[in-house]
Design an enzyme around this catalytic site. Structure first.
Site, PDB file in Angstrom:
ATOM      1  N   ARG A 113       0.798  -1.238   0.000  1.00  0.00           N
ATOM      2  CA  ARG A 113       0.000   0.000   0.000  1.00  0.00           C
ATOM      3  C   ARG A 113       0.825   1.280   0.000  1.00  0.00           C
ATOM      4  O   ARG A 113       0.687   2.116  -0.879  1.00  0.00           O
ATOM      5  CB  ARG A 113      -0.914   0.019   1.236  1.00  0.00           C
ATOM      6  CG  ARG A 113      -1.812  -1.171   1.373  1.00  0.00           C
ATOM      7  CD  ARG A 113      -2.987  -1.070   0.454  1.00  0.00           C
ATOM      8  NE  ARG A 113      -3.866  -2.224   0.568  1.00  0.00           N
ATOM      9  CZ  ARG A 113      -4.582  -2.713  -0.432  1.00  0.00           C
ATOM     10  NH1 ARG A 113      -4.529  -2.144  -1.614  1.00  0.00           N
ATOM     11  NH2 ARG A 113      -5.368  -3.755  -0.259  1.00  0.00           N
ATOM     12  N   SER A 145      15.846  -4.019   6.334  1.00  0.00           N
ATOM     13  CA  SER A 145      15.203  -5.194   6.918  1.00  0.00           C
ATOM     14  C   SER A 145      16.174  -5.831   7.893  1.00  0.00           C
ATOM     15  O   SER A 145      17.387  -5.593   7.829  1.00  0.00           O
ATOM     16  CB  SER A 145      14.855  -6.190   5.797  1.00  0.00           C
ATOM     17  OG  SER A 145      14.472  -7.441   6.345  1.00  0.00           O
ATOM     18  N   ARG A 146      15.632  -6.683   8.788  1.00  0.00           N
ATOM     19  CA  ARG A 146      16.526  -7.460   9.647  1.00  0.00           C
ATOM     20  C   ARG A 146      17.316  -8.454   8.811  1.00  0.00           C
ATOM     21  O   ARG A 146      18.316  -8.990   9.259  1.00  0.00           O
ATOM     22  CB  ARG A 146      15.694  -8.225  10.692  1.00  0.00           C
ATOM     23  CG  ARG A 146      14.952  -7.341  11.654  1.00  0.00           C
ATOM     24  CD  ARG A 146      13.979  -8.155  12.472  1.00  0.00           C
ATOM     25  NE  ARG A 146      12.965  -8.788  11.640  1.00  0.00           N
ATOM     26  CZ  ARG A 146      12.074  -9.671  12.063  1.00  0.00           C
ATOM     27  NH1 ARG A 146      12.073 -10.044  13.325  1.00  0.00           N
ATOM     28  NH2 ARG A 146      11.173 -10.190  11.249  1.00  0.00           N
ATOM     29  N   LEU A 164       6.579  -1.099  11.564  1.00  0.00           N
ATOM     30  CA  LEU A 164       7.036  -2.220  12.393  1.00  0.00           C
ATOM     31  C   LEU A 164       5.881  -2.702  13.287  1.00  0.00           C
ATOM     32  O   LEU A 164       4.879  -1.994  13.437  1.00  0.00           O
ATOM     33  CB  LEU A 164       8.208  -1.761  13.268  1.00  0.00           C
ATOM     34  CG  LEU A 164       9.510  -1.468  12.512  1.00  0.00           C
ATOM     35  CD1 LEU A 164      10.499  -0.737  13.409  1.00  0.00           C
ATOM     36  CD2 LEU A 164      10.123  -2.756  11.971  1.00  0.00           C
ATOM     37  N   HIS A 173       7.290   0.567  17.649  1.00  0.00           N
ATOM     38  CA  HIS A 173       7.094   1.925  17.122  1.00  0.00           C
ATOM     39  C   HIS A 173       7.868   2.961  17.933  1.00  0.00           C
ATOM     40  O   HIS A 173       8.523   3.845  17.368  1.00  0.00           O
ATOM     41  CB  HIS A 173       5.606   2.287  17.129  1.00  0.00           C
ATOM     42  CG  HIS A 173       4.807   1.544  16.102  1.00  0.00           C
ATOM     43  ND1 HIS A 173       3.459   1.728  15.917  1.00  0.00           N
ATOM     44  CD2 HIS A 173       5.165   0.597  15.206  1.00  0.00           C
ATOM     45  CE1 HIS A 173       3.025   0.943  14.949  1.00  0.00           C
ATOM     46  NE2 HIS A 173       4.047   0.232  14.505  1.00  0.00           N
ATOM     47  N   LYS A 210      -0.001   3.362  12.560  1.00  0.00           N
ATOM     48  CA  LYS A 210      -0.935   3.307  13.684  1.00  0.00           C
ATOM     49  C   LYS A 210      -0.893   1.917  14.276  1.00  0.00           C
ATOM     50  O   LYS A 210      -0.584   0.975  13.539  1.00  0.00           O
ATOM     51  CB  LYS A 210      -2.358   3.688  13.277  1.00  0.00           C
ATOM     52  CG  LYS A 210      -2.913   3.055  12.000  1.00  0.00           C
ATOM     53  CD  LYS A 210      -2.963   1.592  11.829  1.00  0.00           C
ATOM     54  CE  LYS A 210      -3.799   0.813  12.823  1.00  0.00           C
ATOM     55  NZ  LYS A 210      -3.819  -0.653  12.478  1.00  0.00           N
ATOM     56  N   ARG A 256      -0.571  -9.345  14.778  1.00  0.00           N
ATOM     57  CA  ARG A 256      -1.746  -8.826  15.502  1.00  0.00           C
ATOM     58  C   ARG A 256      -2.219  -9.784  16.594  1.00  0.00           C
ATOM     59  O   ARG A 256      -3.001  -9.399  17.457  1.00  0.00           O
ATOM     60  CB  ARG A 256      -2.884  -8.574  14.508  1.00  0.00           C
ATOM     61  CG  ARG A 256      -2.614  -7.401  13.600  1.00  0.00           C
ATOM     62  CD  ARG A 256      -3.453  -7.460  12.341  1.00  0.00           C
ATOM     63  NE  ARG A 256      -3.110  -6.355  11.455  1.00  0.00           N
ATOM     64  CZ  ARG A 256      -1.994  -6.307  10.727  1.00  0.00           C
ATOM     65  NH1 ARG A 256      -1.114  -7.299  10.766  1.00  0.00           N
ATOM     66  NH2 ARG A 256      -1.742  -5.251   9.964  1.00  0.00           N
ATOM     67  N   ASP A 280      -5.171  -2.865  16.920  1.00  0.00           N
ATOM     68  CA  ASP A 280      -5.114  -2.919  15.462  1.00  0.00           C
ATOM     69  C   ASP A 280      -6.262  -2.180  14.787  1.00  0.00           C
ATOM     70  O   ASP A 280      -6.040  -1.384  13.876  1.00  0.00           O
ATOM     71  CB  ASP A 280      -5.099  -4.384  15.005  1.00  0.00           C
ATOM     72  CG  ASP A 280      -4.764  -4.471  13.532  1.00  0.00           C
ATOM     73  OD1 ASP A 280      -3.734  -3.905  13.127  1.00  0.00           O
ATOM     74  OD2 ASP A 280      -5.541  -5.084  12.772  1.00  0.00           O
TER      75      ASP A 280
HETATM   76  N1  LIG Z   1      -2.495   2.355   8.227  1.00  0.00           N
HETATM   77  C1  LIG Z   1      -2.987   1.216   7.808  1.00  0.00           C
HETATM   78  O1  LIG Z   1      -3.979   1.155   7.095  1.00  0.00           O
HETATM   79  C2  LIG Z   1      -2.283  -0.067   8.200  1.00  0.00           C
HETATM   80  C3  LIG Z   1      -2.595  -1.229   7.514  1.00  0.00           C
HETATM   81  C4  LIG Z   1      -1.907  -2.383   7.900  1.00  0.00           C
HETATM   82  C5  LIG Z   1      -0.990  -2.319   8.925  1.00  0.00           C
HETATM   83  N2  LIG Z   1      -0.736  -1.184   9.575  1.00  0.00           N
HETATM   84  C6  LIG Z   1       0.243  -1.116  10.669  1.00  0.00           C
HETATM   85  O2  LIG Z   1       1.534  -1.357  10.122  1.00  0.00           O
HETATM   86  C7  LIG Z   1       2.325  -2.119  11.017  1.00  0.00           C
HETATM   87  C8  LIG Z   1       2.801  -3.380  10.304  1.00  0.00           C
HETATM   88  O3  LIG Z   1       1.694  -4.168   9.892  1.00  0.00           O
HETATM   89  P1  LIG Z   1       1.879  -5.317   8.763  1.00  0.00           P
HETATM   90  O4  LIG Z   1       0.629  -6.081   8.700  1.00  0.00           O
HETATM   91  O5  LIG Z   1       2.367  -4.704   7.502  1.00  0.00           O
HETATM   92  O6  LIG Z   1       2.999  -6.199   9.467  1.00  0.00           O
HETATM   93  P2  LIG Z   1       3.983  -7.320   8.868  1.00  0.00           P
HETATM   94  O7  LIG Z   1       3.684  -7.590   7.419  1.00  0.00           O
HETATM   95  O8  LIG Z   1       3.961  -8.456   9.821  1.00  0.00           O
HETATM   96  O9  LIG Z   1       5.386  -6.591   8.913  1.00  0.00           O
HETATM   97  C9  LIG Z   1       6.040  -6.216  10.095  1.00  0.00           C
HETATM   98  C10 LIG Z   1       7.522  -6.113   9.746  1.00  0.00           C
HETATM   99  O10 LIG Z   1       8.235  -5.716  10.916  1.00  0.00           O
HETATM  100  C11 LIG Z   1       9.532  -6.275  10.875  1.00  0.00           C
HETATM  101  N3  LIG Z   1       9.804  -6.821  12.203  1.00  0.00           N
HETATM  102  C12 LIG Z   1      10.767  -6.384  13.055  1.00  0.00           C
HETATM  103  N4  LIG Z   1      10.752  -7.070  14.195  1.00  0.00           N
HETATM  104  C13 LIG Z   1       9.764  -7.983  14.076  1.00  0.00           C
HETATM  105  C14 LIG Z   1       9.278  -9.002  14.937  1.00  0.00           C
HETATM  106  N5  LIG Z   1       9.791  -9.208  16.157  1.00  0.00           N
HETATM  107  N6  LIG Z   1       8.260  -9.758  14.499  1.00  0.00           N
HETATM  108  C15 LIG Z   1       7.710  -9.563  13.290  1.00  0.00           C
HETATM  109  N7  LIG Z   1       8.132  -8.615  12.426  1.00  0.00           N
HETATM  110  C16 LIG Z   1       9.145  -7.832  12.809  1.00  0.00           C
HETATM  111  C17 LIG Z   1       9.564  -7.327   9.777  1.00  0.00           C
HETATM  112  O11 LIG Z   1      10.341  -6.794   8.704  1.00  0.00           O
HETATM  113  P3  LIG Z   1      11.855  -7.199   8.412  1.00  0.00           P
HETATM  114  O12 LIG Z   1      11.990  -8.635   8.783  1.00  0.00           O
HETATM  115  O13 LIG Z   1      12.009  -6.916   6.990  1.00  0.00           O
HETATM  116  O14 LIG Z   1      12.716  -6.323   9.278  1.00  0.00           O
HETATM  117  C18 LIG Z   1       8.127  -7.452   9.300  1.00  0.00           C
HETATM  118  O15 LIG Z   1       8.033  -7.610   7.923  1.00  0.00           O
HETATM  119  C19 LIG Z   1       1.455  -2.352  12.245  1.00  0.00           C
HETATM  120  O16 LIG Z   1       1.735  -1.361  13.209  1.00  0.00           O
HETATM  121  C20 LIG Z   1       0.039  -2.172  11.736  1.00  0.00           C
HETATM  122  O17 LIG Z   1      -0.845  -1.714  12.740  1.00  0.00           O
HETATM  123  C21 LIG Z   1      -1.368  -0.049   9.220  1.00  0.00           C
END
Ligand SMILES: NC(=O)c1ccc[n+]([C@@H]2O[C@H](COP(=O)([O-])OP(=O)(O)OC[C@H]3O[C@@H](n4cnc5c(N)ncnc54)[C@H](OP(=O)(O)O)[C@@H]3O)[C@@H](O)[C@H]2O)c1
Length: 272
Positions: free
Chosen positions: A18, A36-37, A74, A79, A97, A164, A176
């Site tokens: 997005r 990324s990690r 993240l 955050h 958020k 989540r 969330d």
């Molecule tokens: N504004 C909106 O509409 C919207 C929509 C969806 C999500 N969000 C927000 O965006 C954030 C991420 O959501 P997402 O669904 O995109 O998450 P996700 O796909 O699970 O991604 C989180 C990323 O954080 C990194 N990370 C670092 N430490 C981690 C750990 N201990 N466990 C898991 N991942 C870790 C990883 O990237 P690397 O491994 O590459 O470092 C992972 O790809 C959340 O805060 C969520 O509330 C907002």
């Protein structure tokens, strides 16, 4: 106008699907780097989205002088930590958020950004949607008269492996999606709550896999009037009676747990 050069902290799904593609369509934003990690994951992300630089750790991106601002998608529990580090590195921050996992964390983030003279913004994009702005305009113009109650629900299905559903990462449906309900209710009512009640599905963080929730859901009822006079149409039995009782039992507010028959929630507590 100079473009703002962004770095992306992590290969999160929301960034990939997005936010980064949207940034790349904006005339005044350049997405310069991703971190990324895992270096290979960063490279794959950079390749897929035509981003010039990829870093194998977040610190390296923060040290890049060609990055003016970072986008932080993240897990919620990270955050605060990475917003503070980004601010100390002199980067503006667009943080996903919910901004923080607690009010104390939010204060820390704001203080770090103020001390380092950088901007901090929560990526609550719904606030800028024209539809939302139109609705708020109608309410302000009195199109529906005085607002007496706001009822907001946000729900979607979710797999069992997701940040989540991990309490250690500050997951949970209130964090969330409930944050949207809270935000819109406060915006529409235009005041802070005087009393708060909540219900939760305990499956988040549960050791019992079979009880893990397959749905993340959150809702809010906000009364804008001087007292609760409305009849709520939820299947929750005597919610109003219990809510009123809770006001009399302030000393026990934290300990209170009632069984309520909400559609997905199981427990209710209340506090003032
Ligand atoms: N504004 C909106 O509409 C919207 C929509 C969806 C999500 N969000 C927000 O965006 C954030 C991420 O959501 P997402 O669904 O995109 O998450 P996700 O796909 O699970 O991604 C989180 C990323 O954080 C990194 N990370 C670092 N430490 C981690 C750990 N201990 N466990 C898991 N991942 C870790 C990883 O990237 P690397 O491994 O590459 O470092 C992972 O790809 C959340 O805060 C969520 O509330 C907002």
């Amino acid at each position: 106008m100079d473009s703002l050069r962004f770095g992306i902290l992590s290969t999160a799904r929301v960034g990939r699907r997005r936010v980064v593609p949207a940034m790349q369509q904006a005339p005044n934003i350049l997405v310069r780097a991703v971190a990324s990690r895992d270096a290979r994951r960063a490279q794959a992300f950079a390749h897929a989205l035509s981003i010039p630089k990829a870093y194998g750790c977040y610190e390296d991106l923060l040290a890049d002088p060609e990055v003016d601002a970072v986008y932080i998608p993240l897990p919620n529990s990270l955050h605060c930590q990475w917003t503070v580090k980004a601010a100390q590195a002199g980067k503006h921050v667009l943080c996903e958020k919910p901004l923080a996992a607690s009010a104390r964390e939010a204060d820390e983030m704001i203080a770090a950004c103020e001390a380092n003279h950088v901007l901090l913004m929560e990526a609550f994009m719904y606030r800028f949607h024209p539809q939302n702005e139109h609705v708020l305009g109608l309410i302000q113009d009195g199109a529906i008269g005085p607002v007496r109650m706001v009822r907001a629900v946000f729900t979607f299905t979710i797999g069992s492996s997701n940040i989540r559903l991990d309490a250690a990462l500050a997951g949970g449906s209130l964090m969330d999606v409930g944050c949207y309900c809270v935000s819109v209710a406060r915006t529409i009512v235009g005041a802070e709550p005087r009393a708060v009640s909540a219900f939760a599905n305990r499956a988040v963080g549960s050791r019992n896999r079979s009880s893990r929730c397959s749905r993340t859901a959150a809702g809010i009822l906000a009364s804008a009037g001087p007292r609760f006079t409305d009849r709520y149409n939820l299947r929750r039995g005597s919610f109003r009676r219990r809510w009123l009782r809770s006001r009399r039992s302030r000393f026990a507010a934290r300990a209170m747990r009632w069984r309520v028959r909400l559609r997905y929630g199981t427990d209710l507590f209340s506090t003032e």
